[in-house]
Design an enzyme around this catalytic site. Structure first.
Site, PDB file in Angstrom:
ATOM      1  CB  ILE A   9      -0.995  -0.008   1.200  1.00 56.92           C
ATOM      2  CG1 ILE A   9      -2.068   1.081   1.000  1.00 56.92           C
ATOM      3  CG2 ILE A   9      -0.265   0.160   2.551  1.00 56.92           C
ATOM      4  CD1 ILE A   9      -3.255   0.955   1.925  1.00 56.92           C
ATOM      5  CB  THR A  10       4.030   2.205   1.632  1.00 52.74           C
ATOM      6  OG1 THR A  10       4.724   0.958   1.410  1.00 52.74           O
ATOM      7  CG2 THR A  10       3.418   2.196   3.017  1.00 52.74           C
ATOM      8  N   GLY A  11       3.480   1.722  -1.779  1.00 54.33           N
ATOM      9  CA  GLY A  11       4.100   1.911  -3.092  1.00 54.33           C
ATOM     10  C   GLY A  11       3.219   2.752  -4.008  1.00 54.33           C
ATOM     11  CG  LEU A  82      -1.041  -3.934  -5.123  1.00 58.00           C
ATOM     12  CD1 LEU A  82      -1.393  -2.453  -5.131  1.00 58.00           C
ATOM     13  CD2 LEU A  82      -1.350  -4.559  -6.476  1.00 58.00           C
ATOM     14  CB  SER A  86       8.671  -3.552  -7.623  1.00 58.25           C
ATOM     15  OG  SER A  86       9.085  -2.227  -7.345  1.00 58.25           O
ATOM     16  CB  SER A 127       5.620  -8.006 -14.143  1.00 56.38           C
ATOM     17  OG  SER A 127       6.510  -7.242 -14.928  1.00 56.38           O
ATOM     18  CD  GLU A 129      11.013  -6.386 -17.089  1.00 53.84           C
ATOM     19  OE1 GLU A 129      12.096  -6.966 -16.940  1.00 53.84           O
ATOM     20  OE2 GLU A 129      10.815  -5.564 -18.002  1.00 53.84           O
ATOM     21  CE1 TYR A 151       9.406  -7.307  -9.952  1.00 55.85           C
ATOM     22  CE2 TYR A 151       9.435  -7.436 -12.348  1.00 55.85           C
ATOM     23  CZ  TYR A 151       8.793  -7.098 -11.173  1.00 55.85           C
ATOM     24  OH  TYR A 151       7.529  -6.547 -11.224  1.00 55.85           O
ATOM     25  CE  LYS A 155       5.949  -8.798  -9.411  1.00 56.15           C
ATOM     26  NZ  LYS A 155       4.844  -8.590  -8.476  1.00 56.15           N
ATOM     27  CG  HIS A 181       1.407   0.698 -14.091  1.00 58.73           C
ATOM     28  ND1 HIS A 181       1.597  -0.626 -14.369  1.00 58.73           N
ATOM     29  CD2 HIS A 181       1.238   0.771 -12.754  1.00 58.73           C
ATOM     30  CE1 HIS A 181       1.538  -1.331 -13.260  1.00 58.73           C
ATOM     31  NE2 HIS A 181       1.326  -0.497 -12.259  1.00 58.73           N
TER      32      HIS A 181
HETATM   33  P1  NDP Z   1       6.598  -0.205  -5.534  1.00 57.10           P
HETATM   34  O1  NDP Z   1       8.011  -0.633  -5.597  1.00 57.10           O
HETATM   35  O2  NDP Z   1       6.274   1.252  -5.625  1.00 57.10           O
HETATM   36  O3  NDP Z   1       5.946  -0.767  -4.164  1.00 57.10           O
HETATM   37  C1  NDP Z   1       6.291  -2.000  -3.640  1.00 57.10           C
HETATM   38  C2  NDP Z   1       5.559  -2.187  -2.331  1.00 57.10           C
HETATM   39  O4  NDP Z   1       5.886  -3.491  -1.787  1.00 57.10           O
HETATM   40  C3  NDP Z   1       5.915  -1.173  -1.235  1.00 57.10           C
HETATM   41  O5  NDP Z   1       4.727  -0.801  -0.559  1.00 57.10           O
HETATM   42  C4  NDP Z   1       6.825  -1.979  -0.311  1.00 57.10           C
HETATM   43  O6  NDP Z   1       6.817  -1.519   1.016  1.00 57.10           O
HETATM   44  C5  NDP Z   1       6.155  -3.331  -0.403  1.00 57.10           C
HETATM   45  N1  NDP Z   1       6.985  -4.430   0.093  1.00 57.10           N
HETATM   46  C6  NDP Z   1       8.219  -4.775  -0.333  1.00 57.10           C
HETATM   47  N2  NDP Z   1       8.671  -5.831   0.383  1.00 57.10           N
HETATM   48  C7  NDP Z   1       7.697  -6.154   1.273  1.00 57.10           C
HETATM   49  C8  NDP Z   1       7.562  -7.142   2.275  1.00 57.10           C
HETATM   50  N3  NDP Z   1       8.528  -8.030   2.521  1.00 57.10           N
HETATM   51  N4  NDP Z   1       6.419  -7.187   3.005  1.00 57.10           N
HETATM   52  C9  NDP Z   1       5.437  -6.288   2.784  1.00 57.10           C
HETATM   53  N5  NDP Z   1       5.498  -5.331   1.849  1.00 57.10           N
HETATM   54  C10 NDP Z   1       6.630  -5.257   1.101  1.00 57.10           C
HETATM   55  O7  NDP Z   1       5.815  -1.003  -6.684  1.00 57.10           O
HETATM   56  P2  NDP Z   1       4.621  -0.540  -7.646  1.00 57.10           P
HETATM   57  O8  NDP Z   1       3.575   0.120  -6.841  1.00 57.10           O
HETATM   58  O9  NDP Z   1       5.185   0.142  -8.831  1.00 57.10           O
HETATM   59  O10 NDP Z   1       4.106  -1.946  -8.182  1.00 57.10           O
HETATM   60  C11 NDP Z   1       3.145  -2.700  -7.445  1.00 57.10           C
HETATM   61  C12 NDP Z   1       3.270  -4.169  -7.829  1.00 57.10           C
HETATM   62  O11 NDP Z   1       3.039  -4.334  -9.222  1.00 57.10           O
HETATM   63  C13 NDP Z   1       4.644  -4.787  -7.579  1.00 57.10           C
HETATM   64  O12 NDP Z   1       4.451  -6.128  -7.228  1.00 57.10           O
HETATM   65  C14 NDP Z   1       5.338  -4.706  -8.934  1.00 57.10           C
HETATM   66  O13 NDP Z   1       6.336  -5.706  -9.043  1.00 57.10           O
HETATM   67  C15 NDP Z   1       4.153  -4.961  -9.847  1.00 57.10           C
HETATM   68  N6  NDP Z   1       4.227  -4.381 -11.165  1.00 57.10           N
HETATM   69  C16 NDP Z   1       4.471  -3.047 -11.303  1.00 57.10           C
HETATM   70  C17 NDP Z   1       4.449  -2.471 -12.551  1.00 57.10           C
HETATM   71  C18 NDP Z   1       4.725  -1.023 -12.737  1.00 57.10           C
HETATM   72  O14 NDP Z   1       4.998  -0.614 -13.876  1.00 57.10           O
HETATM   73  N7  NDP Z   1       4.648  -0.200 -11.684  1.00 57.10           N
HETATM   74  C19 NDP Z   1       4.153  -3.278 -13.755  1.00 57.10           C
HETATM   75  C20 NDP Z   1       3.892  -4.675 -13.477  1.00 57.10           C
HETATM   76  C21 NDP Z   1       3.923  -5.190 -12.226  1.00 57.10           C
HETATM   77  P3  NDP Z   1       7.875  -0.413   1.560  1.00 57.10           P
HETATM   78  O15 NDP Z   1       7.257   0.925   1.250  1.00 57.10           O
HETATM   79  O16 NDP Z   1       7.942  -0.723   3.009  1.00 57.10           O
HETATM   80  O17 NDP Z   1       9.166  -0.626   0.820  1.00 57.10           O
HETATM   81  P1  GDR Z   2      11.448  -1.919 -15.816  1.00 54.43           P
HETATM   82  O1  GDR Z   2      11.452  -0.352 -15.460  1.00 54.43           O
HETATM   83  O2  GDR Z   2      12.761  -2.547 -15.642  1.00 54.43           O
HETATM   84  O3  GDR Z   2      10.800  -2.031 -17.180  1.00 54.43           O
HETATM   85  O4  GDR Z   2      10.479  -2.506 -14.690  1.00 54.43           O
HETATM   86  P2  GDR Z   2      12.631   0.718 -15.410  1.00 54.43           P
HETATM   87  O5  GDR Z   2      11.968   2.040 -15.465  1.00 54.43           O
HETATM   88  O6  GDR Z   2      13.570   0.461 -14.291  1.00 54.43           O
HETATM   89  O7  GDR Z   2      13.441   0.438 -16.778  1.00 54.43           O
HETATM   90  C1  GDR Z   2      12.825   0.586 -18.046  1.00 54.43           C
HETATM   91  C2  GDR Z   2      13.900   0.545 -19.133  1.00 54.43           C
HETATM   92  O8  GDR Z   2      14.665   1.737 -19.083  1.00 54.43           O
HETATM   93  C3  GDR Z   2      16.045   1.398 -19.217  1.00 54.43           C
HETATM   94  N1  GDR Z   2      16.859   2.463 -18.611  1.00 54.43           N
HETATM   95  C4  GDR Z   2      16.904   2.773 -17.310  1.00 54.43           C
HETATM   96  N2  GDR Z   2      16.241   2.256 -16.243  1.00 54.43           N
HETATM   97  C5  GDR Z   2      16.465   2.818 -15.032  1.00 54.43           C
HETATM   98  N3  GDR Z   2      15.790   2.362 -13.977  1.00 54.43           N
HETATM   99  N4  GDR Z   2      17.358   3.833 -14.846  1.00 54.43           N
HETATM  100  C6  GDR Z   2      18.056   4.374 -15.889  1.00 54.43           C
HETATM  101  O9  GDR Z   2      18.848   5.303 -15.707  1.00 54.43           O
HETATM  102  C7  GDR Z   2      17.804   3.817 -17.183  1.00 54.43           C
HETATM  103  N5  GDR Z   2      18.284   4.114 -18.423  1.00 54.43           N
HETATM  104  C8  GDR Z   2      17.694   3.278 -19.279  1.00 54.43           C
HETATM  105  C9  GDR Z   2      16.161   0.048 -18.525  1.00 54.43           C
HETATM  106  O10 GDR Z   2      17.361  -0.607 -18.897  1.00 54.43           O
HETATM  107  C10 GDR Z   2      14.879  -0.614 -19.011  1.00 54.43           C
HETATM  108  O11 GDR Z   2      15.086  -1.178 -20.284  1.00 54.43           O
HETATM  109  C11 GDR Z   2       9.303  -1.825 -14.276  1.00 54.43           C
HETATM  110  C12 GDR Z   2       9.065  -2.156 -12.787  1.00 54.43           C
HETATM  111  O12 GDR Z   2       7.991  -1.388 -12.302  1.00 54.43           O
HETATM  112  C13 GDR Z   2       8.720  -3.638 -12.607  1.00 54.43           C
HETATM  113  O13 GDR Z   2       8.352  -3.878 -11.243  1.00 54.43           O
HETATM  114  C14 GDR Z   2       7.545  -3.956 -13.523  1.00 54.43           C
HETATM  115  O14 GDR Z   2       7.203  -5.327 -13.414  1.00 54.43           O
HETATM  116  C15 GDR Z   2       7.892  -3.625 -14.965  1.00 54.43           C
HETATM  117  O15 GDR Z   2       8.198  -2.241 -15.052  1.00 54.43           O
HETATM  118  C16 GDR Z   2       6.740  -3.904 -15.928  1.00 54.43           C
END
Ligand code: NDP
Ligand code: GDR
Length: 327
Positions: A9-11, A82, A86, A127, A129, A151, A155, A181
């Protein structure tokens, strides 16, 4: 009043999903892992204005007994898993932790649900990924997976276990295969936010350059606000299933970068430096989703354009810096 339990929820997504569910009249309970920085941990929930409207309960995805206790006492109608480690890049540095939290943590959640509230509807955050080295030009629910990072492998395990629990125990468990997103609440380590934050710093004279890794990687980027709506829609279906959620457009990191610099009245070429240290051991070169199933069966459609999202993220970073609240 329906009750939802959100892990993570904090993400980023946790904040947007909380806002969305509260708007629908849900009681929202969030799993919070213990932190010494509890004063800043709810930053996103505060930013979006829901911190006083959600209830946080102590637990950790690694601690099955805390999950069972929470499920037994809360008896949520809907569970959104969630929580994860990540960040793909970190998963090569911490492959075991990533496997434990992102993979086994999901199984802990499925087990706790099966034991303590098996009637609850369950959402697993899968994901894009998992498609990794892509096996089809456009990726849909039927495209074979080829994970390219610890990762993605974790997943994929969680994804198949969700399907396994659905088929073995009749649980209403769905997986959303979400493509990237973003939003103003995106973690600063992800490339889109790294770019908008970097552009804002350059615009305000606090930095001169922005270091990035692979500029030619392509992603199908949408807005988190649109994607949490899809999560909820999945759990409103009579039958649980898996859905790809994407915009259907793919854009390179370079083009995203150009959009952000241009929106700030700057030229990317004057400020961007490629840093070899930011390249990954294995790259996912391109992701391009096919959300036809979600559009047809869920009636879901993204509402935010990429340029609208870039503008929103940039504005938010400029405002953060202006108020000195930036991390
Ligand atoms: P974030 O990295 O922003 O948030 C991750 C969350 O998981 C945080 O609230 C974190 O808590 C919590 N967490 C991590 N470890 C634990 C643990 N051991 N126990 C309880 N909570 C934990 O991720 P997003 O909001 O971007 O993504 C949400 C989910 O969707 C993730 O599973 C991600 O892998 C997946 N996803 C995201 C995509 C994206 O583009 N954003 C795309 C596809 C999938 P804390 O604040 O304490 O660190
Ligand atoms: P991703 O997201 O790996 O797709 O995973 P990220 O934004 O980290 O990378 C996207 C692409 O950008 C390239 N890249 C860089 N990435 C980062 N982080 N920093 C840089 O400076 C940079 N320069 C280029 C990366 O190589 C990559 O190709 C995200 C996460 O939210 C996952 O948890 C989720 O599952 C997937 O999206 C869908």
């Amino acid at each position: 009043m329906p009750k939802a339990l959100i892990t993570g929820i904090t993400g980023q997504d946790g904040a947007y999903l909380s806002e969305f569910l509260l708007g629908k009249g849900y009681e929202v309970v969030g799993l919070l892992r213990r932190s010494a920085s509890s004063d800043v941990i709810g930053e996103r929930l505060r930013w979006i204005g829901v911190i006083d409207h959600v209830r946080l309960v102590d637990g950790d995805l690694m601690d099955l007994s805390s999950l069972i206790r929470i499920m037994a006492s809360e008896k949520p109608d809907e569970i959104y898993n969630l929580a994860a480690q990540s960040f793909v890049a970190t998963s090569w540095q911490q492959p075991i932790l990533t496997g434990q939290v992102t993979g086994m943590g999901a199984v802990n959640m499925l087990e706790a649900t099966r034991i303590a509230c098996p009637q609850a509807r369950f959402y697993q955050a899968s994901s894009s990924e998992m498609f990794g080295r892509i096996q089809a030009a456009r990726q849909s629910e039927t495209t074979p997976f080829y994970p390219r990072s610890p990762y993605a492998a974790a997943k994929l395990y969680a994804h198949w276990m969700t399907i396994n629990y659905r088929e073995s125990f009749g649980m209403h468990a769905s997986s959303g295969i979400l493509f990237n997103h973003e939003s103003p609440l995106r973690g600063i380590e992800f490339v889109t936010r790294r770019i908008t934050d970097g552009v804002a710093r350059i615009k305000m004279g606090r930095a001169t350059h922005l270091r990035l890794g692979n500029m030619s990687a392509q992603r199908d980027w949408g807005h988190a606000r649109d994607y949490v709506r899809a999560m909820w829609l999945m759990l409103q279906q009579n039958v649980a299933d898996d859905y790809v959620i994407a915009t259907g457009e793919t854009t390179s990191v370079k083009d995203f970068c150009d959009m952000a610099f241009t929106a700030a009245g700057l030229h990317a070429a004057d400020h961007v430096q490629v840093d070899q240290a930011l390249l990954r051991p294995a790259e996912v070169d391109i992701l391009h989703g096919d959300p036809t199933k979600a559009m047809t069966k869920l009636g879901w459609k993204p509402q935010t354009t990429l340029s609208g999202m870039v503008g929103e993220m940039l504005e938010a970073d400029l405002a953060r810096l202006a108020s000195n609240a930036a991390r």
